[in-house]
Design a protein around this motif. Structure first.
Motif: not given
Length: 88
Positions: A15-16, A26-29, A41-42
């Motif tokens: 849900n990135r 907002v979760v971007n990385k 980094e996933v």
């Protein structure tokens, strides 16, 4: 990583860009310590295999938008009764 951490990380990866966290935006990385000690980094769920599972040398369980966070399970755990910075 324990099972609950893996479940949470899987959810965050899937849900990135859609999840907004209170202090991180907002979760971007998403990045995590690798078995070699470097940050990875996933970008896909298959990247989770590279993660460092259990080690006391980890400074954080995950890095969300380059901020280190520790993933904790709520409930009857030892750390549950401790004061948290978010509640100060």
């Amino acid at each position: 990583m324990a099972g609950n951490e893996i479940d949470l990380v899987t959810y965050l990866v899937a849900n990135r860009g859609k999840i907004k966290l209170k202090h991180l935006g907002v979760v971007n990385k998403l990045s995590f310590p690798s078995k070699k000690g470097e940050l990875v980094e996933v970008k896909e769920l298959s990247d989770l295999e590279k993660l460092k599972t259990q080690a006391s040398s980890k400074k954080a369980d995950a890095y969300i938008n380059d901020f280190g966070v520790s993933i904790k399970q709520s409930g009857a755990s030892f750390g549950f009764n401790r004061i948290q910075r978010a509640n100060l």
